[in-house]
Design an enzyme around this catalytic site. Structure first.
Site, PDB file in Angstrom:
ATOM      1  N   ARG A   1      -2.430  -9.466   1.371  1.00  0.00           N
ATOM      2  CA  ARG A   1      -2.283  -8.027   1.247  1.00  0.00           C
ATOM      3  C   ARG A   1      -3.126  -7.353   2.327  1.00  0.00           C
ATOM      4  NH1 ARG A   1       1.916  -8.403  -0.809  1.00  0.00           N
ATOM      5  NH2 ARG A   1       2.528  -7.846  -2.947  1.00  0.00           N
TER       6      ARG A   1
ATOM      7  N   GLU B   1       2.108   0.334   5.155  1.00  0.00           N
ATOM      8  CA  GLU B   1       3.396  -0.262   5.537  1.00  0.00           C
ATOM      9  C   GLU B   1       4.524   0.729   5.311  1.00  0.00           C
ATOM     10  OE1 GLU B   1       3.908  -4.021   3.510  1.00  0.00           O
ATOM     11  OE2 GLU B   1       1.921  -4.681   4.074  1.00  0.00           O
TER      12      GLU B   1
ATOM     13  N   HIS C   1       6.346  -7.556   6.896  1.00  0.00           N
ATOM     14  CA  HIS C   1       6.205  -7.966   5.485  1.00  0.00           C
ATOM     15  C   HIS C   1       7.451  -8.719   5.004  1.00  0.00           C
ATOM     16  CE1 HIS C   1       4.022  -6.988   1.465  1.00  0.00           C
ATOM     17  NE2 HIS C   1       4.583  -8.171   1.455  1.00  0.00           N
TER      18      HIS C   1
END
Lengths: 312, 312
Positions: free
Chosen positions: B227, B256, B275
């Protein structure tokens, strides 16, 4: 006291240091040119040598007992007319892991679209490209010696289905299915990745030609990490150009260095590496030499003895 | 007959097909918007859901018994004030292999210099670039849940030395050495590759800051597949710019999508992915859901139950 001819194509100070450390009583005569080697070899019973360079001066040897190759491929020493009255040992265990790192570097780079991802970054583009998990893919390994078997172990680790095409018929514990002889077409039909790890022998000449490529899935990728004789390059070029197959990753070629005029250099779906998928690292090679040297001195069976009849 | 709220951020026809095939008696209510979900959730005891989307409509649930997340990271459902009186199950087994493919794609690409090799090909240059074998390298894995452990298995397969930094002190069979708590600096000092697989918790906030980066070798590479909170991005940018470390490979970020103005996009030694190191493939997620569904119906213990106190 024994004399060792150390014959390599590059400066070999690191080999010398390692040998001196492990075998202080061995007299090492370093050499990195064939002409120099011709003068030295008559007095040596043992050589640790680059096989192509050794082939050029083998004729001058007189009392040669044992040659440890620094490469996996020893076909240069199989040439008819060259003496074969000595013990030849190869290098096996170290190249399997290195070739496996090379092959999986490219399999993973192709699946994860590393090159396109890098281009997206240059465009500051946050774009999720799709991919497949290796566990959903099938790899076919042609040639199943120490390199092919190590590739199978890595493929098994990633959950790939492993097929093999090899000389010996019958099932192998590292593969889901094994093919041999006339079964080449069946072997090729359902592969996502084909990896050639074949030695150079008359049997492996041009095994991948246009007829073979026609059997393959359009999404499949061909690797060659064995020897260049296995592929008809003009047929492969045609298959890549017409997208009959997706891509090729080639470390070995019919002629090396790959000639500038070869179209393989310029096909966007062909990845060229300069025959360095598995380098001979001195610390690995010397470790194998030292082990075999102790066996040689004490008359025990040596490791990785080459069979001159099979050629590998 | 049970009703299932299927809540995903993309069209979910493939989920529906797979669920209908495996669980024909389950009534699936598909949904890919939070507003729609708010109307449906009051009538559902079970949901198979995107955790961030579910968090936005959890307040409207009435009789919620069980949530199966489609992601590994469920921190969106840990927010204070959100109900936590239901059974939450995560996804563990499938992300380990996918993350391991991602991490080793980049480790091998960096070691084998795939990008430079491609540039050499464009110049028709037959040039043997050097590399290291993975067996001579050390990987440190911070966070040692199912993802970290799978990375360790792959690293062990390639013969890397594995170090880990984890919550629990004491040795782990998959690692040569384990560090925890105050030992972060010692853990970081001898790594060639550092891979962060940490969940987002207050303990993991900004664990990699300039003090930590100062401990690392200049030749080391940092991965983040956990993370974004684990890294102080401004400190990492400084370390990359000054070549305090060699490179970073980042799939997760403080914000993000990574904002256009972030310098991470433009650093040549920083590799950005959006991601997607581990996508949720419907066939994998449905398989886990179906197994847990049978356990749920028959009152057996469920797999991958999330501990709301720990947050993962």
């Amino acid at each position: 006291l024994n004399q060792l001819l150390l014959l390599t194509d590059e400066p070999n100070e690191f080999y010398q240091l390692l040998l001196k450390y492990d075998l202080p009583n061995l007299e090492v005569i370093p050499c990195s040119s064939e002409n120099e080697a011709k003068r030295i070899i008559p007095n040596c019973q043992i050589t640790l040598a680059h096989p192509v360079m050794l082939a050029a001066c083998l004729h001058y040897s007189r009392d040669l007992k044992w040659v440890q190759s620094i490469w996996a491929g020893v076909e240069a020493l199989m040439t008819p007319g060259l003496r074969k009255d000595y013990l030849l040992t190869g290098i096996k265990e170290v190249f399997g892991p290195l070739i496996s790192e090379y092959v999986f570097a490219y399999i993973l780079a192709l699946e994860r679209q590393l090159f396109d991802t890098r281009l997206n970054q240059l465009e500051t583009e946050w774009k999720k490209l799709t991919y497949r998990s290796l566990k959903d893919l099938v790899i076919g390994i042609a040639g199943f010696g120490s390199i092919g078997q190590q590739l199978a172990r890595t493929a098994n680790h990633f959950g790939m289905r492993v097929m093999t095409y090899r000389r010996m018929p019958g099932k192998h514990p590292l593969a889901e299915r094994s093919f041999s002889g006339e079964e080449l077409d069946y072997f090729l039909q359902n592969l996502d990745y084909l990896v050639l790890t074949l030695p150079k022998t008359p049997d492996t000449d041009h095994i991948i030609n246009s007829a073979a490529l026609t059997q393959m899935k359009p999404s499949s990728v061909v690797f060659n990490v064995g020897r260049g004789n296995a592929i008809v390059e003009s047929d492969l070029i045609e298959a890549l150009r017409s997208r009959r197959i997706r891509a090729a990753v080639l470390d070995v070629f019919e002629a090396e260095p790959l000639p500038l005029e070869s179209d393989l250099w310029r096909l966007p779906n062909c990845f060229i590496t300069p025959h360095n998928a598995a380098l001979s690292f001195p610390h690995d090679i010397v470790k194998i030499f030292v082990d075999n040297y102790h066996r040689y001195i004490s008359g025990q069976p040596m490791q990785n003895v080459i069979d001159f009849k099979r050629g590998y």
